[in-house]
Every structure is written in C-alpha cells, then in structure tokens.
Design an enzyme around this catalytic site. Structure first.
Site, PDB file in Angstrom:
ATOM      1  N   THR A  64       0.911  -1.073   0.023  1.00  0.00           N
ATOM      2  CA  THR A  64       0.016  -0.007  -0.084  1.00  0.00           C
ATOM      3  C   THR A  64       1.016   1.191  -0.028  1.00  0.00           C
ATOM      4  O   THR A  64       1.661   1.293   0.841  1.00  0.00           O
ATOM      5  CB  THR A  64      -0.930  -0.094   1.190  1.00  0.00           C
ATOM      6  OG1 THR A  64      -1.815  -1.348   1.043  1.00  0.00           O
ATOM      7  CG2 THR A  64      -1.733   1.211   1.597  1.00  0.00           C
ATOM      8  N   ARG A 115      -4.489  -5.344  14.052  1.00  0.00           N
ATOM      9  CA  ARG A 115      -5.566  -6.041  13.947  1.00  0.00           C
ATOM     10  C   ARG A 115      -6.872  -5.152  14.153  1.00  0.00           C
ATOM     11  O   ARG A 115      -7.691  -5.335  13.401  1.00  0.00           O
ATOM     12  CB  ARG A 115      -5.462  -7.415  14.373  1.00  0.00           C
ATOM     13  CG  ARG A 115      -4.497  -8.253  13.138  1.00  0.00           C
ATOM     14  CD  ARG A 115      -4.446  -9.692  13.422  1.00  0.00           C
ATOM     15  NE  ARG A 115      -3.496 -10.101  12.455  1.00  0.00           N
ATOM     16  CZ  ARG A 115      -2.677 -11.067  12.477  1.00  0.00           C
ATOM     17  NH1 ARG A 115      -2.413 -11.596  13.652  1.00  0.00           N
ATOM     18  NH2 ARG A 115      -1.866 -11.494  11.294  1.00  0.00           N
ATOM     19  N   ARG A 125     -38.389   1.244  -1.104  1.00  0.00           N
ATOM     20  CA  ARG A 125     -38.585   0.277  -2.491  1.00  0.00           C
ATOM     21  C   ARG A 125     -39.955  -0.464  -2.302  1.00  0.00           C
ATOM     22  O   ARG A 125     -40.088  -1.274  -1.264  1.00  0.00           O
ATOM     23  CB  ARG A 125     -37.454  -0.612  -2.794  1.00  0.00           C
ATOM     24  CG  ARG A 125     -37.694  -1.555  -3.891  1.00  0.00           C
ATOM     25  CD  ARG A 125     -37.629  -0.999  -5.234  1.00  0.00           C
ATOM     26  NE  ARG A 125     -37.797  -1.908  -6.390  1.00  0.00           N
ATOM     27  CZ  ARG A 125     -38.037  -1.722  -7.590  1.00  0.00           C
ATOM     28  NH1 ARG A 125     -38.084  -0.411  -8.025  1.00  0.00           N
ATOM     29  NH2 ARG A 125     -37.969  -2.715  -8.444  1.00  0.00           N
ATOM     30  N   GLY A 153     -31.401  -5.507  -8.589  1.00  0.00           N
ATOM     31  CA  GLY A 153     -30.771  -5.000  -9.883  1.00  0.00           C
ATOM     32  C   GLY A 153     -30.027  -3.687  -9.509  1.00  0.00           C
ATOM     33  O   GLY A 153     -28.849  -3.598  -9.899  1.00  0.00           O
ATOM     34  N   GLU A 210      -3.458  -8.270   5.943  1.00  0.00           N
ATOM     35  CA  GLU A 210      -3.214  -8.405   7.277  1.00  0.00           C
ATOM     36  C   GLU A 210      -3.582  -9.999   7.948  1.00  0.00           C
ATOM     37  O   GLU A 210      -4.116  -9.768   9.039  1.00  0.00           O
ATOM     38  CB  GLU A 210      -3.967  -7.358   8.156  1.00  0.00           C
ATOM     39  CG  GLU A 210      -3.369  -5.984   7.537  1.00  0.00           C
ATOM     40  CD  GLU A 210      -2.870  -4.863   8.753  1.00  0.00           C
ATOM     41  OE1 GLU A 210      -2.687  -5.488   9.901  1.00  0.00           O
ATOM     42  OE2 GLU A 210      -2.350  -4.190   8.344  1.00  0.00           O
ATOM     43  N   SER A 230      -8.495 -14.752   6.428  1.00  0.00           N
ATOM     44  CA  SER A 230      -9.318 -15.637   7.338  1.00  0.00           C
ATOM     45  C   SER A 230      -8.807 -16.975   7.871  1.00  0.00           C
ATOM     46  O   SER A 230      -8.658 -17.256   9.132  1.00  0.00           O
ATOM     47  CB  SER A 230     -10.389 -15.843   6.871  1.00  0.00           C
ATOM     48  OG  SER A 230     -11.308 -14.455   6.781  1.00  0.00           O
TER      49      SER A 230
HETATM   50  C1  LIG Z   1      -4.618  -4.340  -1.769  1.00  0.00           C
HETATM   51  C2  LIG Z   1      -3.900  -4.972  -0.959  1.00  0.00           C
HETATM   52  C3  LIG Z   1      -2.723  -4.214  -0.009  1.00  0.00           C
HETATM   53  C4  LIG Z   1      -1.990  -4.834   0.600  1.00  0.00           C
HETATM   54  N1  LIG Z   1      -1.099  -4.085   1.472  1.00  0.00           N
HETATM   55  C5  LIG Z   1       0.176  -4.557   1.962  1.00  0.00           C
HETATM   56  C6  LIG Z   1       0.916  -3.602   2.418  1.00  0.00           C
HETATM   57  O1  LIG Z   1       0.899  -2.308   2.490  1.00  0.00           O
HETATM   58  N2  LIG Z   1       2.270  -4.241   3.128  1.00  0.00           N
HETATM   59  C7  LIG Z   1       2.447  -5.636   2.733  1.00  0.00           C
HETATM   60  O2  LIG Z   1       3.316  -6.022   3.276  1.00  0.00           O
HETATM   61  N3  LIG Z   1       1.586  -6.425   2.136  1.00  0.00           N
HETATM   62  C8  LIG Z   1       0.199  -5.936   1.616  1.00  0.00           C
HETATM   63  N4  LIG Z   1      -0.565  -6.980   1.116  1.00  0.00           N
HETATM   64  C9  LIG Z   1      -0.420  -8.224   1.004  1.00  0.00           C
HETATM   65  C10 LIG Z   1      -1.351  -8.815   1.793  1.00  0.00           C
HETATM   66  O3  LIG Z   1      -0.864  -9.010   3.185  1.00  0.00           O
HETATM   67  C11 LIG Z   1      -1.271 -10.456   1.302  1.00  0.00           C
HETATM   68  O4  LIG Z   1      -1.715 -10.616   0.183  1.00  0.00           O
HETATM   69  C12 LIG Z   1      -1.746 -11.635   2.466  1.00  0.00           C
HETATM   70  O5  LIG Z   1      -1.132 -11.570   3.433  1.00  0.00           O
HETATM   71  C13 LIG Z   1      -1.917 -12.941   1.841  1.00  0.00           C
HETATM   72  O6  LIG Z   1      -0.874 -13.404   0.987  1.00  0.00           O
HETATM   73  P1  LIG Z   1      -0.971 -14.031  -0.446  1.00  0.00           P
HETATM   74  O7  LIG Z   1      -1.599 -13.078  -1.272  1.00  0.00           O
HETATM   75  O8  LIG Z   1       0.492 -14.444  -0.605  1.00  0.00           O
HETATM   76  O9  LIG Z   1      -1.569 -15.324  -0.199  1.00  0.00           O
HETATM   77  P2  LIG Z   1      -1.132 -16.782   0.132  1.00  0.00           P
HETATM   78  O10 LIG Z   1      -0.289 -16.773   1.189  1.00  0.00           O
HETATM   79  O11 LIG Z   1      -0.675 -17.384  -1.093  1.00  0.00           O
HETATM   80  O12 LIG Z   1      -2.743 -17.680   0.470  1.00  0.00           O
HETATM   81  C14 LIG Z   1      -3.349 -18.151  -0.786  1.00  0.00           C
HETATM   82  C15 LIG Z   1      -4.663 -18.808   0.047  1.00  0.00           C
HETATM   83  O13 LIG Z   1      -4.207 -19.827   0.978  1.00  0.00           O
HETATM   84  C16 LIG Z   1      -4.533 -19.845   2.149  1.00  0.00           C
HETATM   85  N5  LIG Z   1      -3.509 -20.275   2.959  1.00  0.00           N
HETATM   86  C17 LIG Z   1      -2.058 -19.912   2.805  1.00  0.00           C
HETATM   87  N6  LIG Z   1      -1.462 -20.820   3.927  1.00  0.00           N
HETATM   88  C18 LIG Z   1      -2.226 -21.582   4.402  1.00  0.00           C
HETATM   89  C19 LIG Z   1      -2.257 -22.248   5.839  1.00  0.00           C
HETATM   90  N7  LIG Z   1      -1.271 -22.512   6.527  1.00  0.00           N
HETATM   91  N8  LIG Z   1      -3.640 -22.725   6.252  1.00  0.00           N
HETATM   92  C20 LIG Z   1      -4.536 -22.682   5.531  1.00  0.00           C
HETATM   93  N9  LIG Z   1      -4.660 -21.801   4.548  1.00  0.00           N
HETATM   94  C21 LIG Z   1      -3.573 -21.243   3.880  1.00  0.00           C
HETATM   95  C22 LIG Z   1      -4.812 -18.437   2.410  1.00  0.00           C
HETATM   96  O14 LIG Z   1      -5.478 -18.166   3.789  1.00  0.00           O
HETATM   97  C23 LIG Z   1      -5.314 -17.811   1.030  1.00  0.00           C
HETATM   98  O15 LIG Z   1      -6.647 -18.389   0.950  1.00  0.00           O
HETATM   99  C24 LIG Z   1      -1.654  -6.175   0.267  1.00  0.00           C
HETATM  100  C25 LIG Z   1      -2.435  -6.929  -0.522  1.00  0.00           C
HETATM  101  C26 LIG Z   1      -3.485  -6.440  -1.088  1.00  0.00           C
HETATM  102  C27 LIG Z   1      -4.379  -7.009  -2.014  1.00  0.00           C
END
Ligand SMILES: Cc1cc2nc3c(=O)[nH]c(=O)nc-3n(C[C@H](O)[C@H](O)[C@H](O)COP(=O)(O)OP(=O)(O)OC[C@H]3O[C@@H](n4cnc5c(N)ncnc54)[C@H](O)[C@@H]3O)c2cc1C
Length: 428
Positions: free
Chosen positions: A188, A287, A312, A385, A408, A411
């Site tokens: 971000t 958080r 509505r 709609g 952050e 889920s």
């Molecule tokens: C709009 C936006 C803003 C952001 N801003 C920042 C920022 O300012 N700074 C920063 O550092 N990051 C930032 N992020 C990154 C964000 O924190 C990560 O996208 C997030 O932590 C998830 O990581 P990933 O996308 O690699 O998903 P992955 O880790 O690849 O996860 C993919 C899926 O697998 C699941 N999964 C992974 N491991 C496990 C497990 N052990 N058990 C069960 N399920 C699991 C996840 O829950 C998810 O459903 C941002 C992301 C977005 C989209």
C-alpha cells in the site's frame, strides 16, 4: 418497589460493583466519554461531507485522492498528532471508532488516508525515540504538501508465510550502511511513499526471527516502484510492487538500532525465545483497527440497504414488510454489533497491555472482515438489480469489503492463530 427500597437496592448494587466509589478506579462502561463522542462526530463529519461525495470518482479513477488527503491534513485528521490523540485514549476505543467512521465514508479513500499508519505503527512499535521523531513526521508531510508512508513486508513468494521473505539486508561495516536487495509485493503506497518501512532478512537461516525493519528515507537510490496493481476494490488506494536494488540506507535506519538486533539474534541462535518478529509485531497491534475499518464498510452497506428497503415498493408494499428482507437487515445489524464488541475488546486489551491469550486481536479482525463481506453481499441482494450496478454504492462496498478477509492475515491464517492459541497445539 417503593422509592426507598429502590434506593436501597441501587445502593447495594453500587457497593457490590464498586460503582459510585471513585477510589475503586474506572468502572466498566460502553458509554463513550465526551472526547470519544467529539472525535467520532468530527471524523463522521469529514467522512460524510468530504469522503462520501468523492468516493465514486476516485474508485473509477483508481488513483490516490491527493486532494482529499490534503483536506484531511488541513483539518488535522491526517497527521501524527491526530493518530497520537486517537492512540492516547486509555480505553483503546478511539482508534477503532475513528477508523469505523472514516471507512463508513469510503474504504478506498479511507485506506489512502490510513495506509500510512502501518508504516507509522512499525516505526512507533520498533523504533527508538530519535527514529520516531525523525521519520514519523516525514510519513505525513504537512498540509501544504502531504506525503504518505508504506509498509513493505509481503513478497511474491511470501504472503501468509512471512518467514519466506527473501529480501536481504547486509551490513557494510566500513560505511555503516545497510544494503537492501529484493522485491516487495502489494505494498500500500509502495513507490509513491516518502518513507518506506521494509522488512528484510539479516539471517535467512533464522526464518522470521532473522527479520529486521528498516526505514528507507525519501528519494533513496535503488528503491523504485514496480508494477502498480489493478484491483477488485479499494481502488482509490495505491498498491504496487517495490524493487530494492542495492538500496543503501544509513546504519541509523535499522529500527531499534544494531545493538538491540545483535542481542536478539544472539538469543535466537542460542535457542532462546525471541519476543519480537518484525512484521508480526506490526500486524498484531493493528488487527483491531483493521477490523474497525471493515465494520465501517459493513455499517455503511447496512444503513444504505435499510433505507432502500423502506422506500422500494413491490407487490403494493415496501419490501421491508417482507420478513425475508427485514430478517436479513436484523441479522446484519446483529452481526455488525457483535463484530464491534470483539473489535472494542481487542482494542481495549491491546491498549491496556493485556496479552492476547486467545488471539483476541485475530478474532476481531476475522469476525469483522467476514461480516463486512457477508453484509455487503446481503445489501446487494436487498437492492436487487440496482445493487448490482455502479449507480448505487453497495457494489463498491462489496468489492472494498473483500480485501478484509485477505490482507493483514487471511481468514484462514486468523483461524490458524486462534486455534493454536486456544489449543496449545501447533495446528498446520
Ligand atoms: C490491496 C492489498 C494491499 C496490501 N497491502 C500490503 C501492505 O501494505 N504491506 C504488505 O506487506 N502487504 C500488503 N498486502 C499483501 C497481503 O498482506 C497478502 O496478500 C496476504 O498476506 C496474503 O498473502 P498472499 O496473497 O500471498 O496469499 P497466500 O499466502 O498465497 O494464500 C493463498 C490462500 O491460501 C491460504 N493459505 C495459505 N497458507 C495457509 C495455511 N497454512 N493454512 C490454511 N490456508 C492457508 C490463504 O488463507 C489464502 O486463502 C496487500 C495486499 C492487497 C491485495
């Protein structure tokens, strides 16, 4: 009961609960104090008068709404002083209250304004007093020329798994400089920030215990924006990759200082527990605040769909007269209020030094994020709609809400943290 027995009963309750006796310290209350009410009203006024009217435009433009950030800076809302004032409240509630109100206005613009606070939280949480004094004001700039800050932990192969961070920080003793190399993802404000806080590995073998946080000062060579991310929601907030290419920062940019880092690494190498993991510390503290942002979106969607359902008319009556619609709204209100109680509890615990024994911070963010996605989807359904079109705001709210089950800590990761905390078992 007669008047006198009512008075006696009240007296007994007061004695039993300690209420009425100032010496016993603050009693439990969910009634906001005057400061909290004033701040809530102030932020709400800005959200209603400035943020909401601009929401659709900046969502469509997918650009940082600098004029709105400047308006927030002019009234003092976008400033360290305001953040400090929210944080100073000993109940811990003012920070989530302010976030809920701002994001009620619009989440994309809300994040453009509050995105800086993640970098600030890292500096505040891990920096020395000198580092705080030097870098935090530079994250904000001033009302004439506002700036933003970025917190860069995630990488293309290190999202949920923070321990997989590959960005390295090597110390050049001769020059007293740290040399950063790597690629950060989804940051971000990444690349447009004046101050970037970068999490890097000083010892890969130690996983996340070998991480440290560095300030990259404005205009540092070797810190460049990579691809800007086109997103589903939160589109007024800039998200981009950040490339660190032989990026040299002064030794003083290591948050907390080298002595503290060396001591910590020595403890970890000896197999002792280390209290601090650079990225996790920042996330844990933030958080409940992130949960409050999700709540703001959920409440906005609930309020909008409640009014719509009263207006509505179908089959000769307002659609709210159907239980199916009224019960959906009842459930939305119920879930939002329940989520808020979890957010407030975690915020109070965090502010008052209570350890999250049962991962209460994670609980609050998990619940609020999932409620926001669910409630905004319900809002679309209630609008039919119209809800699906960009003529009405609830589809934007739904797009914005979705990120709250992802960033952050997704889920799934929150459930992992909670289940480990309650069981003591290392659930995988
Ligand atoms: C709009 C936006 C803003 C952001 N801003 C920042 C920022 O300012 N700074 C920063 O550092 N990051 C930032 N992020 C990154 C964000 O924190 C990560 O996208 C997030 O932590 C998830 O990581 P990933 O996308 O690699 O998903 P992955 O880790 O690849 O996860 C993919 C899926 O697998 C699941 N999964 C992974 N491991 C496990 C497990 N052990 N058990 C069960 N399920 C699991 C996840 O829950 C998810 O459903 C941002 C992301 C977005 C989209």
């Amino acid at each position: 009961m007669s008047d006198s027995s009512t008075a006696e009963a009240e007296q007994l309750v007061a004695e039993a609960t300690g209420n009425g006796s100032e010496a016993d310290g603050p009693r439990f209350t969910l009634e906001l104090n005057q400061d909290q009410k004033d701040i809530k009203e102030w932020v709400h006024g800005f959200a209603e008068g400035v943020v909401r009217p601009a929401a659709e435009e900046w969502d469509e433009r997918e650009e940082t709404p600098w004029p709105v950030i400047q308006e927030a800076a002019k009234i003092g809302l976008y400033s360290f002083e305001a953040l400090g004032q929210f944080w100073a409240d000993e109940t811990g509630l003012t920070l989530p209250i302010a976030n809920e109100e701002l994001f009620w206005g619009d989440a994309g613009i809300g994040m453009a304004i509050m995105g800086t606070s993640l970098a600030v939280a890292a500096i505040f949480g891990q920096g020395t007093p000198e580092q705080m004094g030097e870098w935090i004001p530079q994250c904000f700039g001033d009302a004439d020329e506002p700036k933003v800050g970025a917190f860069c932990a995630s990488e293309p192969d290190a999202g949920s798994d923070v321990s997989a961070i590959r960005t390295t920080a090597k110390y050049d003793e001769a020059k007293d400089e740290w040399v950063l190399n790597g690629q950060k993802a989804w940051a971000t404000n990444g690349g447009i920030a004046s101050v970037h806080v970068v999490i890097a590995s000083v010892d890969r073998e130690l996983g996340s215990r070998g991480h440290a946080a560095f300030v990259v000062p404005p205009g540092t060579k070797g810190c460049e924006q990579g691809a800007k991310v086109k997103k589903h929601g939160l589109r007024a907030s800039h998200t981009a990759d950040v490339h660190l290419d032989d990026c040299r920062v002064p030794g003083a940019c290591l948050l907390g200082g080298k002595e503290k880092l060396d001591e910590r690494l020595a403890r970890v190498r000896e197999g002792k527990r280390s209290k601090s993991q650079a990225a996790m510390q920042t996330f844990e503290a933030s958080r409940p605040t992130v949960g409050a942002q999700a709540l703001g979106i959920a409440r906005a969607a609930y309020e909008y769909s409640l009014e719509y359902a009263k207006e509505r008319r179908q089959f000769g009556k307002a659609i709210i007269e159907n239980q199916a619609i009224a019960f959906a709204l009842a459930d939305m209100k119920l879930e939002i209020d329940a989520a808020r109680l979890l957010v407030w509890r975690a915020a109070w615990m965090g502010r008052n030094g209570h350890k999250f024994e049962n991962a209460e911070g994670s609980m609050s963010k998990l619940k609020a994020g999932e409620v926001a996605v669910w409630a905004t989807e319900r809002a679309i359904q209630i609008l039919g709609g119209n809800g699906y079109t960009r003529e009405y705001p609830v589809e934007r709210m739904h797009r914005d809400a979705k990120i709250y089950t992802i960033f952050e800590g997704t889920s799934e990761i929150q459930r992992l943290v909670i289940s480990r905390a309650i069981s003591g078992v290392h659930i995988k």
